[in-house]
Motif scaffolding. Sequence first.
Motif, PDB file in Angstrom:
ATOM      1  N   UNK A   1     -11.198  33.522  29.420  1.00 15.04           N
ATOM      2  CA  UNK A   1     -10.244  32.443  29.122  1.00 15.04           C
ATOM      3  C   UNK A   1      -8.897  32.742  29.782  1.00 15.04           C
ATOM      4  N   UNK A   2      -8.467  34.002  29.707  1.00 14.96           N
ATOM      5  CA  UNK A   2      -7.182  34.384  30.311  1.00 14.96           C
ATOM      6  C   UNK A   2      -7.253  34.219  31.829  1.00 14.96           C
ATOM      7  N   UNK A   3      -8.358  34.657  32.410  1.00 10.85           N
ATOM      8  CA  UNK A   3      -8.552  34.535  33.861  1.00 10.85           C
ATOM      9  C   UNK A   3      -8.444  33.079  34.317  1.00 10.85           C
ATOM     10  N   UNK A   4      -9.052  32.176  33.543  1.00 12.95           N
ATOM     11  CA  UNK A   4      -9.105  30.768  33.935  1.00 12.95           C
ATOM     12  C   UNK A   4      -7.853  29.997  33.521  1.00 12.95           C
ATOM     13  N   UNK A   5      -6.958  30.647  32.783  1.00 13.24           N
ATOM     14  CA  UNK A   5      -5.811  29.912  32.249  1.00 13.24           C
ATOM     15  C   UNK A   5      -6.245  28.827  31.290  1.00 13.24           C
TER      16      UNK A   5
ATOM     17  N   UNK B   1       1.890  25.628  20.107  1.00 12.12           N
ATOM     18  CA  UNK B   1       2.985  25.350  21.044  1.00 12.12           C
ATOM     19  C   UNK B   1       2.862  26.182  22.324  1.00 12.12           C
ATOM     20  N   UNK B   2       2.170  27.302  22.251  1.00 12.18           N
ATOM     21  CA  UNK B   2       2.084  28.197  23.407  1.00 12.18           C
ATOM     22  C   UNK B   2       1.055  27.704  24.420  1.00 12.18           C
ATOM     23  N   UNK B   3       1.298  27.939  25.709  1.00  9.14           N
ATOM     24  CA  UNK B   3       0.295  27.568  26.714  1.00  9.14           C
ATOM     25  C   UNK B   3      -0.779  28.652  26.875  1.00  9.14           C
ATOM     26  N   UNK B   4      -0.624  29.795  26.184  1.00 14.51           N
ATOM     27  CA  UNK B   4      -1.526  30.928  26.404  1.00 14.51           C
ATOM     28  C   UNK B   4      -2.558  31.077  25.292  1.00 14.51           C
ATOM     29  N   UNK B   5      -3.696  31.645  25.632  1.00 16.34           N
ATOM     30  CA  UNK B   5      -4.704  31.952  24.617  1.00 16.34           C
ATOM     31  C   UNK B   5      -4.099  32.898  23.591  1.00 16.34           C
ATOM     32  N   UNK B   6      -4.185  32.464  22.335  1.00  8.37           N
ATOM     33  CA  UNK B   6      -3.526  33.202  21.263  1.00  8.37           C
ATOM     34  C   UNK B   6      -4.517  33.495  20.149  1.00  8.37           C
ATOM     35  N   UNK B   7      -4.534  34.736  19.712  1.00  7.53           N
ATOM     36  CA  UNK B   7      -5.372  35.118  18.581  1.00  7.53           C
ATOM     37  C   UNK B   7      -4.485  35.219  17.350  1.00  7.53           C
TER      38      UNK B   7
ATOM     39  N   UNK C   1      -7.342  42.523  25.582  1.00  2.95           N
ATOM     40  CA  UNK C   1      -8.121  41.632  26.450  1.00  2.95           C
ATOM     41  C   UNK C   1      -7.239  40.570  27.107  1.00  2.95           C
ATOM     42  N   UNK C   2      -5.954  40.587  26.785  1.00  2.00           N
ATOM     43  CA  UNK C   2      -5.031  39.695  27.485  1.00  2.00           C
ATOM     44  C   UNK C   2      -4.520  38.535  26.666  1.00  2.00           C
ATOM     45  N   UNK C   3      -4.914  38.459  25.379  1.00  2.00           N
ATOM     46  CA  UNK C   3      -4.436  37.357  24.538  1.00  2.00           C
ATOM     47  C   UNK C   3      -3.100  37.723  23.903  1.00  2.00           C
ATOM     48  N   UNK C   4      -2.314  36.694  23.571  1.00  2.00           N
ATOM     49  CA  UNK C   4      -1.175  36.916  22.678  1.00  2.00           C
ATOM     50  C   UNK C   4      -1.754  37.039  21.271  1.00  2.00           C
ATOM     51  N   UNK C   5      -1.159  37.873  20.446  1.00  2.00           N
ATOM     52  CA  UNK C   5      -1.707  38.064  19.103  1.00  2.00           C
ATOM     53  C   UNK C   5      -0.609  37.875  18.062  1.00  2.00           C
TER      54      UNK C   5
ATOM     55  N   UNK D   1     -17.900  35.031  34.317  1.00  2.00           N
ATOM     56  CA  UNK D   1     -17.954  35.373  32.888  1.00  2.00           C
ATOM     57  C   UNK D   1     -18.096  36.889  32.729  1.00  2.00           C
ATOM     58  N   UNK D   2     -18.158  37.360  31.475  1.00  3.12           N
ATOM     59  CA  UNK D   2     -18.241  38.807  31.213  1.00  3.12           C
ATOM     60  C   UNK D   2     -19.603  39.249  30.723  1.00  3.12           C
ATOM     61  N   UNK D   3     -20.419  38.334  30.276  1.00  2.00           N
ATOM     62  CA  UNK D   3     -21.721  38.687  29.705  1.00  2.00           C
ATOM     63  C   UNK D   3     -22.618  37.464  29.887  1.00  2.00           C
ATOM     64  N   UNK D   4     -23.870  37.703  30.266  1.00  2.00           N
ATOM     65  CA  UNK D   4     -24.736  36.562  30.605  1.00  2.00           C
ATOM     66  C   UNK D   4     -25.113  35.735  29.387  1.00  2.00           C
ATOM     67  N   UNK D   5     -25.239  36.372  28.227  1.00  2.00           N
ATOM     68  CA  UNK D   5     -25.494  35.570  27.028  1.00  2.00           C
ATOM     69  C   UNK D   5     -24.299  34.640  26.791  1.00  2.00           C
TER      70      UNK D   5
END
Length: 616
Positions: free
Chosen positions: A479-483, A562-568, A540-544, A67-71
């Motif tokens: 999320x991007x790292x883990x797919x 429809x997309x397989x990728x994390x999208x904002x 951060x690696x998301x599609x926007x 993860x990126x932050x412990x909280x």
Amino acid sequence: MRNTTRLTVAQALVRFLAQQWTERDGVEHRLIAGCVGIFGHGNVAGIGQALAEQGAGTHDPLPYYLARNEQAMVHTAVGYARQSDRLSTLACTSSIGPGATNMVTGAALATINRLPVLLLPGDLFATRVASPVLQELEDPRSYDVSVNDCLKPVSRFWDRVNRPEQLPAALLGAMRVLTDPAETGAVSLALPQDVQAEAYDWPEELFARRVWHVARPTPEPAALARAAELLRGSRRPLIVAGGGVKYSGACAELARFAGRHGVPVAETQAGKGVVPYDHPRAVGAIGHTGTRAADTLAREADLVIGIGTRYSDFTTASRTLFGQARFLNVNVAAFDAAKHAAGTLVADAREALKALDDVDWRADPGWTSRAAELAAAWQAETDRFYGGTELTQPVVLGVLNEVAAGGVVVNAAGSMPGDLHRLWRASDPGQYHVEYGYSCMGYEIAGGLGVKLAAPEREVFVLVGDGSYLMMAQEIATAVQEGVKLVIVLVDNQGFASIGALSESVGALRLGTAYRTRGPDGRLDGERLPVDLAANAASLGADVLTAADPQTLRAALAKAVASPRTTVVYVETVPGPAPGAEAWWDVPVAEVSGLAEARAARERYDEAKRDQRPYL
Ligand SMILES: Cc1ncc(C[n+]2csc(CCOP(=O)(O)OP(=O)(O)O)c2C)c(N)n1
Ligand SMILES: [Mg+2]
């Protein structure tokens, strides 16, 4: 001679966790389905080493998520646990010092929401040979203090493993609390960094497959008889359904009970969706963020049947909502059952509802039909809010509600929880995930990641305000790292719409609630900030995707689905009509002030305060 295995404390811990299971109704689940973490000198050589080594053996491995932050990683574990109905969760490993204290907020959130998470903060050398070590808090009065003590009041079980011999009992205690529906919450095991790496000859039984039965306590006959008396004495009953109904898997039993006995069902944030929104007995959200239907009935009810609720101030409208009602509380935790001097059924919600179903009694038919009329009127009102042509917040929710059917909506803080509670149409409780026990800004994306890990088959829609986004957006990278695919709807209204409105209502003049530069007069009322959140999400690696009106929002959401990728999906909302509060919330107002606005607010406050009662 007993068979023993020589392993480090951390290796033993990892091997043990991979062998823990829960069982309820004959179905088994991994209790600790994985481990989220961030390594530092306080855990890398212990737990880090053990996690790296585990795949080599024949035991089930514990998947590791960086993860990126412990909280945030505790939020992820909470999201996972809630979506798993508390039958499965994640462990969180941190270093000593800041990594550990970053988890305090997540621990409080878990404990307040009654959700199991296992926290494994590193701790100072048990031997203290090199003290003070990097990140050590020194207390001149005692060398037996570390920052991990901050986790004590926010944990339901806390232990420090100062010697290898202490590990088995600590682990059993931790698992007991994680799997006890009445006790559960954050469980913390502080692990001194030297002890993590220390070897010991462990009895083989420690690593045997262990199944923890998650209990369904049945109601005591005498308590059931008293509850039946309360039901028979009631003509205008109202059910307040909380998260306990969902965690118990009691939705079908609740719908049957309410249907047969003519009892309207109102829902808390944690309980939303336990009856489908269009069920004949559903009257929707209750309390300060409630529907007119539920709040009207609450004022007139003669018996409030609380099931799996802890009666937060939002539910009771700060103890002003339930006119002269008596209370009957069904709760697996005696602590919650006893609230408001209620008749109590300390039991599993499903078992209690099955038992209560046999009581020969019905609500007044006029009351039941009035509830249905009020609920229908609220549905018509929801259609009006959802149907606008401009991108107001309710319109965003309306479009999303249409697209998100079958998916999960995740949210936690700001003005959206209220609008969602009143308007969102959920057909099952797994579709609605608003963290409103701690209402922690920053839960949304990290929690949504946990939801998706627990329910990969569902589309997960994270709704996040610009304030919450700026507090904790970095788990997009995880999320991007883990797919792991999330659809994140980022609602930008340039600051704190919720607290801005509250500020105005209490005479605090909206100070510091809009995102503005410092203006020429020295106030925070200058230019709009030149902050580009859409670009931030892309970085951060998301599609926007961006949306400017209801049509483009619908299209963007369809594309995101429809997309397989994390999208904002980035949306700027415009102010517009939104459902208001039908019931009060106690936020104290300055008793003396030089500001006319504050004096007027205090007058309104004093008047509202008169309705508050202890519910005895
Ligand atoms: C960690 C945390 N800090 C402060 C608060 C108090 N708070 C509640 S809502 C809110 C503003 C949220 O802003 P945003 O996410 O943009 O939502 P909006 O109110 O604009 O809908 C604040 C500061 C909180 N709930 N959590
Ligand atoms: Mg905002």
